[in-house]
Motif scaffolding. Structure first.
Motif, PDB file in Angstrom:
ATOM      1  N   ASN A   1       0.666  -1.150   0.223  1.00  0.00           N
ATOM      2  CA  ASN A   1      -0.388  -0.014  -0.487  1.00  0.00           C
ATOM      3  C   ASN A   1       0.781   1.674  -0.331  1.00  0.00           C
ATOM      4  O   ASN A   1       0.375   2.666  -0.497  1.00  0.00           O
ATOM      5  N   LEU A   2       1.804   1.240   0.937  1.00  0.00           N
ATOM      6  CA  LEU A   2       3.274   2.646   0.619  1.00  0.00           C
ATOM      7  C   LEU A   2       3.125   2.725  -0.632  1.00  0.00           C
ATOM      8  O   LEU A   2       4.205   3.709  -1.091  1.00  0.00           O
ATOM      9  N   GLY A   3       3.225   1.160  -1.716  1.00  0.00           N
ATOM     10  CA  GLY A   3       4.034   1.576  -2.977  1.00  0.00           C
ATOM     11  C   GLY A   3       3.523   2.615  -3.655  1.00  0.00           C
ATOM     12  O   GLY A   3       3.770   2.755  -4.893  1.00  0.00           O
ATOM     13  N   TYR A   4       1.909   2.413  -3.435  1.00  0.00           N
ATOM     14  CA  TYR A   4       1.147   4.031  -4.221  1.00  0.00           C
ATOM     15  C   TYR A   4       1.783   4.947  -3.476  1.00  0.00           C
ATOM     16  O   TYR A   4       1.274   6.415  -5.133  1.00  0.00           O
ATOM     17  N   ILE A   5       2.412   5.306  -3.054  1.00  0.00           N
ATOM     18  CA  ILE A   5       3.310   7.010  -2.110  1.00  0.00           C
ATOM     19  C   ILE A   5       4.708   6.912  -2.352  1.00  0.00           C
ATOM     20  O   ILE A   5       5.152   7.954  -1.438  1.00  0.00           O
ATOM     21  N   ASP A   6       4.972   6.069  -3.248  1.00  0.00           N
ATOM     22  CA  ASP A   6       6.339   6.009  -3.173  1.00  0.00           C
ATOM     23  C   ASP A   6       7.274   6.339  -3.891  1.00  0.00           C
ATOM     24  O   ASP A   6       6.929   5.902  -6.072  1.00  0.00           O
ATOM     25  N   VAL A   7       7.757   7.594  -4.150  1.00  0.00           N
ATOM     26  CA  VAL A   7       8.324   8.095  -5.298  1.00  0.00           C
ATOM     27  C   VAL A   7       8.882   7.881  -6.176  1.00  0.00           C
ATOM     28  O   VAL A   7       9.221   8.032  -7.695  1.00  0.00           O
ATOM     29  N   GLN A   8      10.153   6.598  -6.164  1.00  0.00           N
ATOM     30  CA  GLN A   8      11.028   5.961  -6.992  1.00  0.00           C
ATOM     31  C   GLN A   8       9.573   4.999  -7.992  1.00  0.00           C
ATOM     32  O   GLN A   8       9.674   5.269  -9.062  1.00  0.00           O
ATOM     33  N   ASN A   9       8.412   4.982  -7.519  1.00  0.00           N
ATOM     34  CA  ASN A   9       7.831   4.093  -8.416  1.00  0.00           C
ATOM     35  C   ASN A   9       6.727   4.975  -9.927  1.00  0.00           C
ATOM     36  O   ASN A   9       6.289   4.756 -10.399  1.00  0.00           O
ATOM     37  N   PHE A  10       6.729   6.586  -9.163  1.00  0.00           N
ATOM     38  CA  PHE A  10       6.967   7.409  -9.907  1.00  0.00           C
ATOM     39  C   PHE A  10       7.693   8.103 -11.488  1.00  0.00           C
ATOM     40  O   PHE A  10       7.154   8.530 -12.000  1.00  0.00           O
ATOM     41  N   ALA A  11       9.107   7.783 -11.243  1.00  0.00           N
ATOM     42  CA  ALA A  11      10.257   7.984 -11.620  1.00  0.00           C
ATOM     43  C   ALA A  11      10.132   7.487 -12.586  1.00  0.00           C
ATOM     44  O   ALA A  11      10.473   8.580 -13.859  1.00  0.00           O
ATOM     45  N   LYS A  12       9.693   6.796 -13.512  1.00  0.00           N
ATOM     46  CA  LYS A  12       9.783   5.928 -14.812  1.00  0.00           C
ATOM     47  C   LYS A  12       8.871   6.814 -15.974  1.00  0.00           C
ATOM     48  O   LYS A  12       8.489   6.925 -16.751  1.00  0.00           O
ATOM     49  N   ARG A  13       7.490   7.781 -14.958  1.00  0.00           N
ATOM     50  CA  ARG A  13       7.189   8.550 -15.757  1.00  0.00           C
ATOM     51  C   ARG A  13       7.257  10.332 -16.031  1.00  0.00           C
ATOM     52  O   ARG A  13       6.274  10.766 -16.529  1.00  0.00           O
ATOM     53  N   ILE A  14       8.638  10.265 -15.482  1.00  0.00           N
ATOM     54  CA  ILE A  14       8.502  11.041 -15.882  1.00  0.00           C
ATOM     55  C   ILE A  14       9.396  11.752 -17.382  1.00  0.00           C
ATOM     56  O   ILE A  14       9.889  11.227 -17.986  1.00  0.00           O
ATOM     57  N   LYS A  15       9.499  12.897 -18.053  1.00  0.00           N
ATOM     58  CA  LYS A  15       9.483  13.285 -19.228  1.00  0.00           C
ATOM     59  C   LYS A  15      10.325  14.702 -19.346  1.00  0.00           C
ATOM     60  O   LYS A  15      10.934  14.684 -20.167  1.00  0.00           O
ATOM     61  N   ALA A  16      10.606  15.397 -18.017  1.00  0.00           N
ATOM     62  CA  ALA A  16      11.240  16.326 -17.715  1.00  0.00           C
ATOM     63  C   ALA A  16      12.823  16.226 -17.876  1.00  0.00           C
ATOM     64  O   ALA A  16      13.310  14.829 -17.520  1.00  0.00           O
ATOM     65  N   GLU A  17      13.205  17.418 -18.006  1.00  0.00           N
ATOM     66  CA  GLU A  17      15.153  16.978 -17.639  1.00  0.00           C
ATOM     67  C   GLU A  17      15.043  17.466 -16.108  1.00  0.00           C
ATOM     68  O   GLU A  17      14.498  18.176 -15.940  1.00  0.00           O
ATOM     69  N   VAL A  18      15.817  16.432 -15.442  1.00  0.00           N
ATOM     70  CA  VAL A  18      16.102  16.446 -14.099  1.00  0.00           C
ATOM     71  C   VAL A  18      17.559  16.486 -13.992  1.00  0.00           C
ATOM     72  O   VAL A  18      18.387  16.024 -14.205  1.00  0.00           O
ATOM     73  N   MET A  19      18.200  17.522 -12.587  1.00  0.00           N
ATOM     74  CA  MET A  19      18.613  17.853 -12.137  1.00  0.00           C
ATOM     75  C   MET A  19      18.873  17.582 -10.910  1.00  0.00           C
ATOM     76  O   MET A  19      17.969  17.590 -10.610  1.00  0.00           O
ATOM     77  N   MET A  20      19.468  16.271  -9.623  1.00  0.00           N
ATOM     78  CA  MET A  20      19.377  15.736  -8.963  1.00  0.00           C
ATOM     79  C   MET A  20      20.356  15.991  -7.955  1.00  0.00           C
ATOM     80  O   MET A  20      21.439  15.556  -8.217  1.00  0.00           O
TER      81      MET A  20
END
Length: 319
Positions: A248-267
């Protein structure tokens, strides 16, 4: 450099151990559709803080569950129309920050939107309505009612709602959007980049809310993550529901959102960060497929990093 997490070469390959629910994308596609259909009831109030080049407003809107959400909204008095915008997201328990710290962006022709996360230190409402524990932290809030009721689902959807409102303004170029924040703000930066396809650049610093099981296994479910440990101790002391809870915590785990990113990233990542350990951050970064780069700070813990603030300003200037 001291080492308390994985060696750097292993971090560069690490992809997380917390589960991603099989219906993760369907869940969030449905959630985004829900928030886009809301009547936001937007209200703008001119704040008493003003300058000769920046108009400063309090922006209110209605988010999921009927809560009234607040954000600071600054725009240039004299600006191109349309012009770019940046979103700023604050750290856990904090607020949208001062007007003054955002003026550099406004002076360079950007509008700035800074969200107050519901139930934290700003003016946004948290109207409650969940079964179970509310005593310690917000990660586990709503767990007993299922993932649709997790408080951070609501916060993530407030991010989407704010973006929808901003991009609908005639002054804003919806195709020139940048996002930044640290810790919880870094997590919301990742989420915004994942759920708002128009976002062009994101600059998260040591994102929170990532790879919960790894944080727990490292015995670092303390301070910001302490309610995970508290929840198990009080409500599942033998870990009979461990798989269900981490799923259930997986739904709010930001690692699982990462693959959807199309923007340029500086982390940015602080390698001595024991609040949001580096492995949890690399779990996010290593799943990003868009153009990306990571800036490492070997001697820093979970603290403000002025160098990254300067680099973020330069990175977003080219929107």
């Amino acid at each position: 450099m001291g080492v308390f997490d994985l060696p750097l070469e292993e971090l560069k390959e690490y992809r997380g151990i917390s589960p991603c629910p099989a219906d993760f994308d369907e869940f969030w596609n449905r959630s985004v559709k829900e928030v886009k259909e809301l009547d936001y009831q937007v209200e703008l109030k001119k704040n008493s803080f003003q300058t000769d080049f920046a108009e400063c407003n309090d922006l209110y809107f209605t988010g999921v569950g009927g809560a009234r959400i607040h954000a600071k909204y600054l725009k240039p008095v004299k600006a191109e129309r349309p012009h770019p915008a940046v979103f700023f997201f604050h750290g856990y328990s904090g607020d949208s920050g001062t007007w003054m710290e955002k003026l550099g962006y406004v002076a360079n022709g950007f509008s700035v939107f800074a969200l107050d996360c519901r139930g934290q230190g700003g003016r946004s409402q948290d109207i409650g309505g969940v079964t179970g524990v509310t005593w310690s932290g917000q990660i586990m809030r709503g767990m007993e009612d299922g993932p649709e009721h997790l408080l951070f689902r609501q916060v993530f959807l407030d991010v989407v709602a704010l973006a929808e409102i901003a991009m609908g303004m005639p002054d804003i170029d919806e195709n020139r959007i940048g996002v930044f924040g640290r810790s919880q703000g870094g997590a919301l930066t990742i989420v915004c980049g994942a759920l708002v396809p128009n976002v062009k650049k994101i600059a998260p610093l040591y994102p929170f809310l990532a790879d919960y099981k790894r944080v727990w296994q490292m015995d670092l479910a303390k301070v910001a993550y302490e309610d995970i440990t508290y929840y198990f101790r009080k409500f599942d002391p033998c870990h009979e529901r461990e798989d269900e809870i981490f799923r259930n915590l997986g739904y709010i785990d930001v690692q699982n959102f990462a693959k959807r990113i199309k923007a340029e990233v500086m982390m940015g990542t602080a390698l001595m960060d024991t609040t949001c350990p580096p492995s949890s951050q690399f779990a996010v970064y290593n799943k990003i497929h868009s153009p990306k780069r990571m800036i490492l700070y070997p001697d820093y813990i979970h603290e403000p990093i002025q160098d990254f603030s300067d680099k973020t300003f330069q990175f977003l200037q080219t929107l």
